[in-house]
Scaffold this motif. Structure first.
Motif, mmCIF file in Angstrom:
data_model
loop_
_atom_site.group_PDB
_atom_site.id
_atom_site.type_symbol
_atom_site.label_atom_id
_atom_site.label_comp_id
_atom_site.label_asym_id
_atom_site.label_seq_id
_atom_site.Cartn_x
_atom_site.Cartn_y
_atom_site.Cartn_z
ATOM 1 N N UNK A 135 0.823 -1.206 0.000
ATOM 2 C CA UNK A 135 0.000 0.000 0.000
ATOM 3 C C UNK A 135 0.859 1.259 0.000
ATOM 4 N N UNK A 136 0.464 2.258 -0.791
ATOM 5 C CA UNK A 136 1.127 3.561 -0.795
ATOM 6 C C UNK A 136 0.059 4.647 -0.731
ATOM 7 N N UNK A 137 0.183 5.537 0.251
ATOM 8 C CA UNK A 137 -0.706 6.684 0.379
ATOM 9 C C UNK A 137 0.053 7.944 -0.008
ATOM 10 N N UNK A 138 -0.435 8.650 -1.001
ATOM 11 C CA UNK A 138 0.115 9.946 -1.381
ATOM 12 C C UNK A 138 -0.700 11.003 -0.643
ATOM 13 N N UNK A 139 -0.121 11.541 0.437
ATOM 14 C CA UNK A 139 -0.862 12.474 1.285
ATOM 15 C C UNK A 139 -1.148 13.772 0.547
ATOM 16 N N UNK A 140 -0.193 14.223 -0.264
ATOM 17 C CA UNK A 140 -0.367 15.489 -0.983
ATOM 18 C C UNK A 140 -1.511 15.408 -1.985
ATOM 19 N N UNK A 141 -1.528 14.345 -2.780
ATOM 20 C CA UNK A 141 -2.559 14.171 -3.793
ATOM 21 C C UNK A 141 -3.808 13.464 -3.259
ATOM 22 N N UNK A 142 -3.715 13.006 -2.006
ATOM 23 C CA UNK A 142 -4.817 12.286 -1.374
ATOM 24 C C UNK A 142 -5.257 11.099 -2.232
ATOM 25 N N UNK A 143 -4.262 10.298 -2.597
ATOM 26 C CA UNK A 143 -4.494 9.109 -3.410
ATOM 27 C C UNK A 143 -3.907 7.900 -2.692
ATOM 28 N N UNK A 144 -4.489 6.737 -2.940
ATOM 29 C CA UNK A 144 -3.978 5.503 -2.355
ATOM 30 C C UNK A 144 -3.869 4.444 -3.431
ATOM 31 N N UNK A 145 -2.786 3.656 -3.368
ATOM 32 C CA UNK A 145 -2.518 2.641 -4.381
ATOM 33 C C UNK A 145 -2.233 1.307 -3.704
ATOM 34 N N UNK A 146 -2.743 0.251 -4.295
ATOM 35 C CA UNK A 146 -2.443 -1.112 -3.866
ATOM 36 C C UNK A 146 -1.800 -1.822 -5.045
ATOM 37 N N UNK A 147 -0.494 -2.091 -4.908
ATOM 38 C CA UNK A 147 0.309 -2.668 -5.993
ATOM 39 C C UNK A 147 0.157 -1.866 -7.278
ATOM 40 N N UNK A 148 0.178 -0.545 -7.132
ATOM 41 C CA UNK A 148 0.126 0.341 -8.282
ATOM 42 C C UNK A 148 -1.262 0.633 -8.797
ATOM 43 N N UNK A 149 -2.266 -0.050 -8.268
ATOM 44 C CA UNK A 149 -3.636 0.158 -8.735
ATOM 45 C C UNK A 149 -4.337 1.163 -7.825
ATOM 46 N N UNK A 150 -4.953 2.169 -8.406
ATOM 47 C CA UNK A 150 -5.610 3.218 -7.630
ATOM 48 C C UNK A 150 -6.878 2.700 -6.955
ATOM 49 N N UNK A 151 -7.043 3.057 -5.681
ATOM 50 C CA UNK A 151 -8.260 2.750 -4.941
ATOM 51 C C UNK A 151 -8.986 4.062 -4.689
ATOM 52 N N UNK A 152 -10.226 4.132 -5.090
ATOM 53 C CA UNK A 152 -11.000 5.358 -4.931
ATOM 54 C C UNK A 152 -11.668 5.363 -3.556
ATOM 55 N N UNK A 153 -11.342 6.374 -2.748
ATOM 56 C CA UNK A 153 -11.935 6.532 -1.429
ATOM 57 C C UNK A 153 -12.617 7.897 -1.325
ATOM 58 N N UNK A 154 -13.615 7.990 -0.466
ATOM 59 C CA UNK A 154 -14.202 9.286 -0.173
ATOM 60 C C UNK A 154 -13.230 10.074 0.703
ATOM 61 N N UNK A 155 -13.523 11.342 0.909
ATOM 62 C CA UNK A 155 -12.652 12.180 1.737
ATOM 63 C C UNK A 155 -12.517 11.617 3.148
ATOM 64 N N UNK A 156 -13.630 11.260 3.753
ATOM 65 C CA UNK A 156 -13.598 10.726 5.110
ATOM 66 C C UNK A 156 -12.875 9.387 5.159
ATOM 67 N N UNK A 157 -13.128 8.534 4.167
ATOM 68 C CA UNK A 157 -12.460 7.237 4.126
ATOM 69 C C UNK A 157 -10.955 7.399 4.016
ATOM 70 N N UNK A 158 -10.512 8.350 3.209
ATOM 71 C CA UNK A 158 -9.074 8.573 3.061
ATOM 72 C C UNK A 158 -8.472 9.033 4.380
ATOM 73 N N UNK A 159 -9.139 9.953 5.065
ATOM 74 C CA UNK A 159 -8.617 10.455 6.334
ATOM 75 C C UNK A 159 -8.440 9.327 7.348
ATOM 76 N N UNK A 160 -9.448 8.480 7.460
ATOM 77 C CA UNK A 160 -9.383 7.380 8.417
ATOM 78 C C UNK A 160 -8.316 6.361 8.010
ATOM 79 N N UNK A 161 -8.297 5.977 6.736
ATOM 80 C CA UNK A 161 -7.333 4.984 6.264
ATOM 81 C C UNK A 161 -5.903 5.489 6.415
ATOM 82 N N UNK A 162 -5.650 6.743 6.057
ATOM 83 C CA UNK A 162 -4.302 7.301 6.165
ATOM 84 C C UNK A 162 -3.845 7.328 7.618
ATOM 85 N N UNK A 163 -4.780 7.594 8.533
ATOM 86 C CA UNK A 163 -4.415 7.614 9.952
ATOM 87 C C UNK A 163 -4.043 6.215 10.424
#
Length: 256
Positions: A135-163
């Protein structure tokens, strides 16, 4: 790793110190809260194993001092004989990273210490990217990748997952998750957090097949841990959205 052990019971301190040294860590031991603060003012440590009940300055006061003066580091593992939910939640919300109930088992103590030290070594959590396993979280772009594949999250989901991914090995209370996502505490009967976590498990495919496990810590919250990748089945990438019958209670609170 350098560890500060703060424990006033000589017998328990002896057992903990021996276990820490056998695990290959350097340890400095003190028996009072003020002595812990004095040591932390002059020395850098990676982890503080902190007893709650201390003479004079309590472990809770030491924890408050650390978070006010030292920030999120070093990590803190609370030793406590208190088992009531209100006490544990209070400690976690005050800045403790994890806890062990006394009398503790040495294997559990060392295992929880090791998990916190792995998180401490992961400098990515304070940078613009968080990397955990595939897993890679790009905090600046607010994007998350799993083995290079983009996972689409809502704003709240991203905040919780990144934490979660920035605090691997730490117990995160439901109260903190609510404040993180909604800026306030939710009603104790609300299932919003549970539904939110359910969606994250599905969207991020959180499981041993991808090297992580999101565990429910009974009455307290959740903890994300790194685990050995399961060989039983091939790695899973992004899963589909939850079915329509998934519980949607408190939708007005969830937002997108």
């Amino acid at each position: 790793m350098n560890i500060l052990l703060v424990e006033d019971d000589p017998a328990q301190a002896d057992v903990a110190e021996k276990a820490i040294r056998q695990a290959g860590h350097a340890v400095h031991r003190v028996a009072h809260g003020q002595a812990a603060i004095t040591y932390l003012e002059a020395n850098e440590v990676d982890l503080v194993v902190l007893d709650w009940e201390l003479p004079g300055v309590s472990g809770f006061e030491v924890l408050y001092w650390m978070r006010r003066n030292l920030g999120r580091e070093p990590a803190v593992l609370f030793l406590t004989s208190r088992i009531l939910e209100v006490d544990i939640v209070k400690a976690l919300d005050a800045g403790a990273d994890d806890y062990v109930i006394k009398p503790f088992r040495t294997k559990e103590l060392v295992a929880r210490m090791s998990a916190l030290l792995r998180r401490t070594r992961r400098s990515e959590k304070i940078e613009s990217a968080i990397s955990v396993g595939p897993y890679v979280f790009d905090i600046t772009q607010r994007s998350v990748f799993l083995r290079g594949e983009t996972i689409v999250l809502t704003e709240k989901e991203f905040d919780v997952a990144a934490y979660f991914f920035g605090n691997v090995g730490r117990v995160v209370s439901k109260r903190l998750l609510a404040k993180l996502s909604w800026g306030r505490e939710l009603d104790s009967t609300s299932r919003t957090i549970d539904t939110h976590i359910y969606r994250l498990r599905r969207k991020l495919a959180l499981g041993p097949e991808n090297g992580v496990r999101l565990t429910t810590v009974y009455t307290h919250g959740y903890r994300l841990d790194e685990v050995e990748v399961s060989k039983a089945e091939p790695p899973i990438s992004v899963l589909a959205e939850p079915d329509d019958h998934v519980e949607r209670s408190d939708q007005s609170e969830q937002g997108a």
